[in-house]
Design an enzyme around this catalytic site. Structure first.
Site, PDB file in Angstrom:
ATOM      1  N   ASP A 268       0.843  -1.200   0.000  1.00 33.90           N
ATOM      2  CA  ASP A 268       0.000   0.000   0.000  1.00 33.90           C
ATOM      3  C   ASP A 268       0.881   1.255   0.000  1.00 33.90           C
ATOM      4  O   ASP A 268       2.044   1.204   0.396  1.00 33.90           O
ATOM      5  CB  ASP A 268      -0.883   0.036   1.258  1.00 33.90           C
ATOM      6  CG  ASP A 268      -1.878  -1.113   1.270  1.00 33.90           C
ATOM      7  OD1 ASP A 268      -2.190  -1.647   0.189  1.00 33.90           O
ATOM      8  OD2 ASP A 268      -2.340  -1.465   2.372  1.00 33.90           O
TER       9      ASP A 268
HETATM   10  N1  URA Z   1      -1.307  -5.958   3.748  1.00 28.88           N
HETATM   11  C1  URA Z   1      -1.766  -4.692   3.831  1.00 28.88           C
HETATM   12  O1  URA Z   1      -2.797  -4.444   4.430  1.00 28.88           O
HETATM   13  N2  URA Z   1      -1.062  -3.720   3.231  1.00 28.88           N
HETATM   14  C2  URA Z   1       0.101  -3.930   2.568  1.00 28.88           C
HETATM   15  O2  URA Z   1       0.712  -2.989   2.057  1.00 28.88           O
HETATM   16  C3  URA Z   1       0.564  -5.242   2.498  1.00 28.88           C
HETATM   17  C4  URA Z   1      -0.159  -6.243   3.090  1.00 28.88           C
END
Ligand code: URA
Length: 245
Positions: free
Chosen positions: A102
């Site tokens: 993310d």
């Molecule tokens: N899980 C998440 O919620 N965000 C990420 O960036 C990676 C795994």
């Protein structure tokens, strides 16, 4: 066989248009003869290609470990945000991130142009484990470990596959390590949310056999070592990690 301009650009000599200029100026030889045609086909490893008299070596695939900072997106292009590729100082135009973190997540991201390897690493069939360091506010109880092991209903058709939670510290803020073998959308955040402890900070610390290099500051990267590349391509080494857990 590949085009000569791609060979030169991929080897870092310049962008495709710079390379075309160099070719026009007669700065490149193939097997001892000046070659000016960008579309001339060459065979990496067999043809001898010199730029300004120096051999240009070529590797078909490149593999980098990036310590992704927050604020950039795991994409090759974006109109609004910096992308993870903006941190990689390569003239190659075929690099991409293997999977996604993310925008606000930090940590280990593999960048490559090896599509087959990427496909394998992301395939649900391989269950490549990924470990995240997480900070949440509130005191996470030991029962959460069992919850993660049994699988959580995070609103999808099926509960999450067994995941391995380690509570590093529990207090006003808790620090956790969570290893998952799937790659569902926002999976870690959704799991922590269901447990009742929304994520405050998230960083990926390992991906399959790779561990984030502690010497990389946020935004820094390095090429993978030959041993790391071998491990990534070795099904056994990925399976072993699952067995170890
Ligand atoms: N899980 C998440 O919620 N965000 C990420 O960036 C990676 C795994």
């Amino acid at each position: 066989m590949i085009r000569l301009d791609k060979y030169l650009a991929d080897a870092g000599i310049g962008t495709r248009s710079q390379v075309k200029q160099y070719l026009k100026k007669g700065m490149v030889t193939v097997n001892g003869e000046v070659e000016q045609q960008p579309k001339q086909k060459v065979t990496p490893g067999a043809d001898l290609i010199l730029f300004q008299g120096k051999e240009v070596s070529y590797s078909e695939y490149e593999y980098y470990m990036l310590n992704k900072p927050a604020g950039c997106v795991s994409a090759t292009k974006d109109l609004e945000y910096k992308t993870v590729l903006d941190y990689i100082d390569s003239l190659r135009d075929d690099l991409f991130p293997v999977g996604r973190l993310d925008r606000d997540t930090e940590g280990l991201l593999l960048i490559t142009n090896d599509g087959a390897l990427s496909h394998r690493l992301l395939s649900p069939a391989y269950h490549v484990p990924k470990t995240y360091y997480i900070k949440v506010s509130g005191c996470v109880p030991k029962e959460a470990i069992e919850g993660c092991r049994l699988g959580l209903d995070i609103g999808d058709d099926a509960p999450t596959k067994p995941a391995f939670l380690e509570i590093l510290s529990a207090g006003e803020v808790s620090e956790l390590l969570l290893t998952i073998t799937e790659g569902r959308y926002h999976q870690v955040k959704r799991m922590c949310h269901v447990l009742g402890y929304p994520v405050e900070y998230l960083k990926r610390v390992s991906f399959g056999p790779l561990t984030l290099d502690a010497s990389l500051a946020l935004g820094q990267y390095r090429p993978l070592t030959p041993e790391e590349i071998t491990q990534l391509k070795d099904e056994e080494s990925i399976c072993c990690i699952i067995k170890k857990q």
